[in-house]
Design a protein around this motif. Structure first.
Motif, short mmCIF file in Angstrom:
data_model
loop_
_atom_site.label_atom_id
_atom_site.label_comp_id
_atom_site.label_asym_id
_atom_site.label_seq_id
_atom_site.Cartn_x
_atom_site.Cartn_y
_atom_site.Cartn_z
N GLY A 16 0.81 -1.21 0.00
CA GLY A 16 0.00 0.00 0.00
C GLY A 16 0.84 1.26 0.00
N LEU A 17 1.95 1.25 0.75
CA LEU A 17 2.85 2.41 0.77
C LEU A 17 3.50 2.62 -0.59
N LEU A 18 3.94 1.52 -1.22
CA LEU A 18 4.53 1.63 -2.57
C LEU A 18 3.49 2.17 -3.54
N GLN A 19 2.28 1.64 -3.45
CA GLN A 19 1.21 2.08 -4.34
C GLN A 19 0.92 3.57 -4.16
N LEU A 20 0.76 4.00 -2.92
CA LEU A 20 0.45 5.41 -2.65
C LEU A 20 1.59 6.32 -3.11
N THR A 21 2.82 5.94 -2.82
CA THR A 21 3.98 6.74 -3.23
C THR A 21 3.98 6.96 -4.74
N LEU A 22 3.74 5.90 -5.49
CA LEU A 22 3.78 6.00 -6.95
C LEU A 22 2.54 6.71 -7.50
N GLN A 23 1.39 6.50 -6.87
CA GLN A 23 0.18 7.21 -7.32
C GLN A 23 0.32 8.71 -7.13
N PRO A 105 14.32 -1.37 3.61
CA PRO A 105 13.33 -0.36 3.23
C PRO A 105 13.94 0.62 2.23
N VAL A 106 13.16 1.05 1.29
CA VAL A 106 13.63 2.01 0.30
C VAL A 106 12.91 3.33 0.54
N GLU A 107 13.67 4.41 0.51
CA GLU A 107 13.10 5.74 0.71
C GLU A 107 12.17 6.08 -0.46
N PRO A 108 11.03 6.71 -0.20
CA PRO A 108 10.08 7.04 -1.27
C PRO A 108 10.71 7.81 -2.44
N ALA A 109 11.53 8.80 -2.15
CA ALA A 109 12.14 9.59 -3.24
C ALA A 109 13.06 8.71 -4.09
N GLU A 110 13.77 7.81 -3.46
CA GLU A 110 14.66 6.89 -4.18
C GLU A 110 13.84 5.92 -5.03
N ALA A 116 11.21 5.78 -12.26
CA ALA A 116 11.25 6.65 -13.44
C ALA A 116 12.36 6.23 -14.40
N ARG A 117 13.54 5.88 -13.84
CA ARG A 117 14.65 5.42 -14.68
C ARG A 117 14.28 4.14 -15.41
N ALA A 118 13.66 3.20 -14.69
CA ALA A 118 13.26 1.93 -15.31
C ALA A 118 12.22 2.16 -16.41
N LEU A 119 11.27 3.04 -16.16
CA LEU A 119 10.24 3.33 -17.15
C LEU A 119 10.81 4.02 -18.38
N ALA A 120 11.89 4.75 -18.19
CA ALA A 120 12.54 5.45 -19.31
C ALA A 120 13.46 4.51 -20.10
N GLY A 121 13.52 3.25 -19.68
CA GLY A 121 14.35 2.28 -20.40
C GLY A 121 15.74 2.15 -19.84
N GLY A 122 15.99 2.79 -18.71
CA GLY A 122 17.30 2.69 -18.10
C GLY A 122 17.42 1.48 -17.21
N SER A 123 18.64 1.19 -16.84
CA SER A 123 18.91 0.04 -15.99
C SER A 123 20.04 0.38 -15.04
N ALA A 124 20.00 -0.22 -13.87
CA ALA A 124 21.12 -0.08 -12.95
C ALA A 124 22.33 -0.77 -13.56
#
Length: 135
Positions: A16-23, A105-110, A116-124
């Motif tokens: 739910g937190l991941l969902q809300l952060t991204l929404q 845990p991953v920080e919301p901003a991170e 966004a990077r993954a959606l843009a076609g980027g990769s770690a």
């Protein structure tokens, strides 16, 4: 049109937190409580990114990735979000469609930045496969 993200995690609070952060960032977000439910959703709808936990009941994250590859369904990029892994992306992960790994845990901003990077076609950056280094 907003990118559509599927969060697959058996922890309803974290999902739910991941969902809300991204929404809040304007993404359309669906949630599945395990790998089995996630596979059904991927076969029924088209997603632009999957955020995937590894340790789940029924079908774990790695088995989900293998079944997704075998299913013939659209394979969006996958970002693993799990406490059960290191943040090193290997060639084996990459072969299964994984473009990034975030340790809980991953920080919301991170999380937003990485999604966004993954959606843009980027990769770690991909690390050398530890098994290959030992041989």
């Amino acid at each position: 049109m907003a990118a559509r993200i599927l969060v697959i995690d058996d922890d309803p609070i974290l999902a739910g937190l991941l969902q809300l952060t991204l929404q809040l960032e304007g993404y359309e977000v669906d949630v599945a409580s395990d790998g089995d439910a996630g596979l059904k959703q991927v076969k029924a709808a088209r997603f632009d990114l999957i955020l995937l936990d590894l340790v789940m009941p029924k079908i774990d994250g790695i088995k989900f990735l293998r079944l997704l590859a075998e299913s013939g369904a659209h394979r969006p990029p996958v970002m693993i979000v799990s406490s059960a892994t290191e943040e090193k992306l290997t060639e084996q992960h990459h072969a299964l469609g994984v473009v990034d790994i975030a340790r809980k845990p991953v920080e919301p901003a991170e999380l937003v930045k990485r999604a966004a990077r993954a959606l843009a076609g980027g990769s770690a950056p991909v690390s050398a496969d530890p098994a290959a280094e030992q041989g």
